[in-house]
Design a protein around this motif. Structure first.
Motif, PDB file in Angstrom:
ATOM      1  N   GLU A  75      65.158 -12.939 -46.895  1.00  0.00           N
ATOM      2  CA  GLU A  75      64.564 -14.099 -46.222  1.00  0.00           C
ATOM      3  C   GLU A  75      64.899 -14.095 -44.734  1.00  0.00           C
ATOM      4  OE1 GLU A  75      62.309 -15.832 -47.639  1.00  0.00           O
ATOM      5  OE2 GLU A  75      62.650 -14.714 -49.488  1.00  0.00           O
ATOM      6  N   ASP A  76      66.127 -13.791 -44.409  1.00  0.00           N
ATOM      7  CA  ASP A  76      66.515 -13.709 -43.001  1.00  0.00           C
ATOM      8  C   ASP A  76      65.756 -12.577 -42.307  1.00  0.00           C
ATOM      9  OD1 ASP A  76      68.339 -14.420 -40.731  1.00  0.00           O
ATOM     10  OD2 ASP A  76      69.053 -12.381 -41.045  1.00  0.00           O
ATOM     11  N   CYS A  78      62.771 -11.445 -43.015  1.00  0.00           N
ATOM     12  CA  CYS A  78      61.377 -11.849 -42.803  1.00  0.00           C
ATOM     13  C   CYS A  78      61.246 -12.770 -41.595  1.00  0.00           C
ATOM     14  CB  CYS A  78      60.823 -12.516 -44.055  1.00  0.00           C
ATOM     15  SG  CYS A  78      60.490 -11.359 -45.413  1.00  0.00           S
ATOM     16  N   GLN A  79      62.214 -13.620 -41.400  1.00  0.00           N
ATOM     17  CA  GLN A  79      62.188 -14.491 -40.220  1.00  0.00           C
ATOM     18  C   GLN A  79      62.290 -13.670 -38.939  1.00  0.00           C
ATOM     19  OE1 GLN A  79      65.155 -17.594 -40.527  1.00  0.00           O
ATOM     20  NE2 GLN A  79      64.516 -18.155 -42.602  1.00  0.00           N
TER      21      GLN A  79
END
Length: 279
Positions: A75-76, A78-79
């Motif tokens: 998730e990090d 993708c950010q």
């Protein structure tokens, strides 16, 4: 930014873009840092569409503990990719890429018998298989890799040549911290004390570079680097080599500018770090 986890969905989406757009591919194993961001930004400047893969490739790990310890921060990641200008993220499960264990073997000859290949048998077979798969799936016009993994770059260059992939390989400079430490996903595994010690690798490369410029032989520079690490607790030097930057074969004297590289691999505690300098 669009995120895909299946080959079918990725191919379907890219089929509409490929005819009219220049597509870039930035393969990663996640745990992204500013070095990866620099690759995405470079790709963004030079292409219409940027695809990045996030896949911890089990086939290139010869040590199960190393595979288990590799950081996973999807998730990090993708950010970071979206902020850097990435258009498409391909983050498949292992079963998607390898429905069954591959039986094909890729040999890169002398490129994989030295340095990383000598200490990590089978590693470049795994790298070659997964990168060839990604090239086939994405069919990019350009692929972006960092110079920090110099031997990987040489292997990918040979993969592109030997299999006639119509892909331009773009190699980007190593991104470093202010103290010289090359950015790496594995740096996350360093303790606070080890992080303070880690710049010694770049210091050793710089020392070897200066010694060679002064006229010392690669053998003399290697001996100096070996001695340098012997006095630093916590480090276990695996290799230091002065090589032809394209063939990766050891050299006995410095070649023309841009053709010689000094390469180091060392363990700091439980974390294996690599770095290089190209003259």
């Amino acid at each position: 930014m669009i995120r895909f986890s299946t080959i079918a969905d990725l191919r379907k989406h890219l089929s509409t873009d490929r005819a009219s757009q220049k597509i870039a591919l930035v393969p990663t194993m996640g745990a992204l840092h500013e070095g990866h961001v620099a690759l995405i930004q470079k790709a963004r400047q030079e292409n219409d569409s940027v695809v990045s893969s996030i896949f911890v490739n089990p086939v290139q790990f010869n040590n199960p503990d190393d595979l288990a310890r590799y950081p996973r921060t999807l998730e990090d990641d993708c950010q970071k990719l979206e902020a850097a200008g990435c258009d498409i993220v391909f983050a498949p499960a292992v079963e998607e890429i390898y429905p069954e264990s591959p039986i094909m073997k890729l040999s890169f000859g002398d490129l994989e018998t030295v340095m990383e290949g000598a200490f990590r048998p089978g590693h470049f077979n795994g790298v070659g298989i997964v990168v060839a798969k990604l090239f086939n799936l994405v069919q990019p016009d350009r692929a972006y890799f960092g110079q920090k993994d110099l031997q990987q770059v040489a292997v990918i260059r040979r993969l592109i040549r030997d299999l006639s992939f119509p892909i331009e390989l773009v190699v980007c400079p190593t991104v470093r911290e202010a103290d010289g430490l090359a950015l790496s996903s594995r740096n996350r595994n360093l303790t606070a004390e080890e992080r303070e010690q880690a710049p010694a690798i770049y210091a050793a490369l710089t020392m070897a570079h200066e010694l060679l410029l002064e006229g010392q032989s690669p053998a003399q520079a290697r001996a100096s680097v070996t001695g340098y690490f012997s006095s630093r607790p916590g480090f276990r030097l695996e290799y230091v080599e002065t090589v032809n930057a394209e063939t990766l074969q050891p050299v006995v004297e410095v070649l023309a500018p841009g053709q010689t590289a000094i390469c180091i691999a060392a363990y700091l505690g439980q974390t294996r770090l690599i770095d290089n300098l190209v003259f």
